[in-house]
Design an enzyme around this catalytic site. Structure first.
Site, short mmCIF file in Angstrom:
data_model
loop_
_atom_site.label_atom_id
_atom_site.label_comp_id
_atom_site.label_asym_id
_atom_site.label_seq_id
_atom_site.Cartn_x
_atom_site.Cartn_y
_atom_site.Cartn_z
N GLU A 18 0.80 -1.23 0.00
CA GLU A 18 0.00 0.00 0.00
C GLU A 18 0.83 1.28 0.00
O GLU A 18 0.30 2.36 -0.23
CB GLU A 18 -1.00 0.01 1.17
CG GLU A 18 -0.41 -0.19 2.53
CD GLU A 18 -0.53 -1.63 2.99
OE1 GLU A 18 -0.90 -1.84 4.15
OE2 GLU A 18 -0.23 -2.55 2.20
N ASN A 19 2.14 1.16 0.27
CA ASN A 19 2.96 2.36 0.17
C ASN A 19 3.39 2.66 -1.26
O ASN A 19 4.16 3.59 -1.50
CB ASN A 19 4.18 2.26 1.09
CG ASN A 19 5.08 1.10 0.75
OD1 ASN A 19 4.62 0.05 0.33
ND2 ASN A 19 6.37 1.27 0.94
#
Length: 230
Positions: free
Chosen positions: A55-56
């Site tokens: 998700e980064n």
């Protein structure tokens, strides 16, 4: 009520990770949550192309090889060093979360504190007054992925069940869990209840039910899991 766990056969964390890895299909886009799910990356079958998302803002993560110096700019959501595979891409968080919320991930693998009989997931707050909440992207992953697997110990340290009739902790998502992997069993969440698909060798269905806070149904073809997780 808590149930004594003395001398009960249990799968190791690595063994649970092997089971999950073997159940991920070829070509799947997958997000591995922080904690226990991260171990799955080490056991992905070599003959399958499985694309890992973080998700980064990374799509196409690979492991850091032992002779490879870590790049401080290449980390997963848990701040662990990773490598980039051929064809990988990097994006900002907005695009990364769009992938998650837009249904573009085939599977999310999440840790859990509780899972209910209806597939509700609680995994971001222990309920303790002094606990630090850790939502991160868990809600987006639980809701947005096409399927959600949960990995966790079957019981808390004091012997209380984590598979329950109804969650007592704050929910991450309602009705989102498809399958539960614990150190005792693999359980599918289905419209007609919780189905035990596999149990660790040396464990009886009665012992498993005794350590579960919701009614279980045993698959007639329920298989036995060796302690090494294969």
């Amino acid at each position: 009520m808590p149930v004594d766990n003395a001398q009960l056969p249990r799968l190791s964390r690595e063994a649970i990770a092997k089971l999950v890895a073997n159940d991920i299909p070829d070509g799947a886009f997958v997000n591995l949550g922080i904690g226990l799910p991260v171990l799955v990356a080490k056991h992905l079958p070599k003959d399958r192309e499985i694309i890992l998302h973080s998700e980064n803002g990374i799509l196409g993560m690979g492991p850091l090889h032992p002779d490879q110096a870590p790049d401080p700019d290449l980390i997963n959501a848990g701040k662990q060093p990773i490598s980039l595979l051929t064809g990988s891409s990097i994006s900002d968080s907005v695009l990364s979360f769009t992938m998650m919320r837009g249904g573009h991930l085939d599977l999310s693998v999440l840790g859990g504190l509780e899972v209910s009989a209806k597939g509700d997931l609680a995994n971001w707050h222990t309920g303790a007054p002094d606990a630090i909440p850790g939502v991160g992207g868990a809600m987006d992953l639980a809701i947005g992925a096409k399927r959600a697997f949960v990995m966790m110990e079957h019981q808390t340290r004091d012997g209380r069940p984590k598979v329950v009739e109804s969650c007592t902790l704050p929910l991450t998502g309602a009705g989102v869990v498809d399958r539960i992997y614990t150190d005792l069993a693999i359980i599918d969440v289905a419209p007609d209840g919780l189905w035990v698909r596999a149990m660790v060798e040396g464990l009886s269905f009665e012992q498993l039910q005794e350590r579960t806070g919701a009614a279980l149904r045993c698959d007639p073809e329920c298989r036995t899991l060796s302690l090494c997780g294969v």
